[in-house]
Design an enzyme around this catalytic site. Structure first.
Site, PDB file in Angstrom:
ATOM      1  N   ARG A  46     -49.972  27.848  96.049  1.00 33.03           N
ATOM      2  CA  ARG A  46     -49.244  28.005  97.312  1.00 33.03           C
ATOM      3  C   ARG A  46     -49.972  27.481  98.550  1.00 33.03           C
ATOM      4  O   ARG A  46     -49.463  27.612  99.653  1.00 33.03           O
ATOM      5  CB  ARG A  46     -48.840  29.475  97.543  1.00 33.03           C
ATOM      6  CG  ARG A  46     -47.980  30.060  96.439  1.00 33.03           C
ATOM      7  CD  ARG A  46     -47.196  31.259  96.894  1.00 33.03           C
ATOM      8  NE  ARG A  46     -48.051  32.364  97.326  1.00 33.03           N
ATOM      9  CZ  ARG A  46     -47.576  33.488  97.854  1.00 33.03           C
ATOM     10  NH1 ARG A  46     -46.273  33.637  98.022  1.00 33.03           N
ATOM     11  NH2 ARG A  46     -48.398  34.460  98.209  1.00 33.03           N
ATOM     12  N   ASP A  47     -51.130  26.862  98.383  1.00 31.72           N
ATOM     13  CA  ASP A  47     -51.803  26.302  99.565  1.00 31.72           C
ATOM     14  C   ASP A  47     -52.698  25.128  99.167  1.00 31.72           C
ATOM     15  O   ASP A  47     -53.865  25.057  99.564  1.00 31.72           O
ATOM     16  CB  ASP A  47     -52.617  27.382 100.275  1.00 31.72           C
ATOM     17  CG  ASP A  47     -52.999  26.974 101.707  1.00 31.72           C
ATOM     18  OD1 ASP A  47     -52.304  26.103 102.283  1.00 31.72           O
ATOM     19  OD2 ASP A  47     -53.976  27.521 102.241  1.00 31.72           O
TER      20      ASP A  47
END
Length: 220
Positions: free
Chosen positions: A137-138
């Site tokens: 997610r990043d």
């Protein structure tokens, strides 16, 4: 009194220098008291409420489950006074952001071969995460780290999320300029969202610029 005795230490780890500090953590280069030839990264998690303590514990649990040679290795974790501490594998050449300019100085064919190797290793790391039911997610250059031999390690799992009984996450987090369009239109993140972010990173490595570079977030 010797310099070692005056040094700041956390358990058996002595701080050699500070790398940086952000909203979520502080990081230091450390060495072990009984093995001064081995360096590690000490990550101290910032927390202000129970939810952030839970997030730190989840990050530790997820890193303990990861066994890929292309993810940053968690050496150990402990509580020092009130600090949540994580001792991590040290990647000597820093993050991929440091490599982008250097790659642009290489002949095109050599640059493409280097990026191909990085892509292969990052893909293996991402496949391992997804096989464990975890979204990163990043993904961005600052969260991929480079060893002395040029191999890479995916790291910083502070926003990673385990998928339980569903194939996507509904909480939208991460760095906007590396996020897939459907993250904002459909309000969900899945494995393809991670893959999109990886594609943005590869484009930057090849060209030295972000594919959607603009003067403002709105324009992008």
């Amino acid at each position: 009194m010797s310099q070692r005795r005056r040094a700041v230490h956390y358990n058996q780890y002595f701080v050699k220098k500070k790398f940086g500090a952000g909203a979520m953590s502080r990081t230091f280069l450390v060495e072990e008291e009984e093995n001064t030839n081995k360096l590690f990264v000490l990550k101290i998690v910032n927390y202000y409420n129970d939810d952030e303590i839970d997030r730190a514990n989840i990050e530790i649990e997820q890193m303990q489950r990861l066994k890929s040679p292309f993810t940053v290795r968690l050496i150990c974790s402990f509580i020092h006074d009130t600090d949540i501490c994580m001792v991590l594998e040290y990647c000597e050449r820093g993050d991929l952001r440091n490599e982008i300019t250097q790659l642009q100085n290489l002949p095109e064919q050599e640059r493409v071969m280097c990026v191909w190797e990085i892509l292969a290793q990052m893909s293996l790391a991402l496949n391992h995460l997804h096989s464990k039911g975890v979204l990163h997610r990043d993904i961005k250059p600052e969260n991929v780290f480079v060893m002395a031999d040029g191999s890479v390690r995916m790291g910083d799992f502070g926003l990673a999320k385990e998928l339980i009984d569903k194939s996507y996450a509904q909480t939208i987090v991460g760095t906007k300029i590396y996020s897939a369009p459907e993250v904002f239109t459909l309000k969900k993140m899945d494995k393809q969202s991670d893959m999109y972010s990886l594609g943005i990173v590869v484009f930057e490595l090849l060209t030295g610029i972000h594919p959607f570079a603009a003067d403002s977030e709105q324009a992008m």
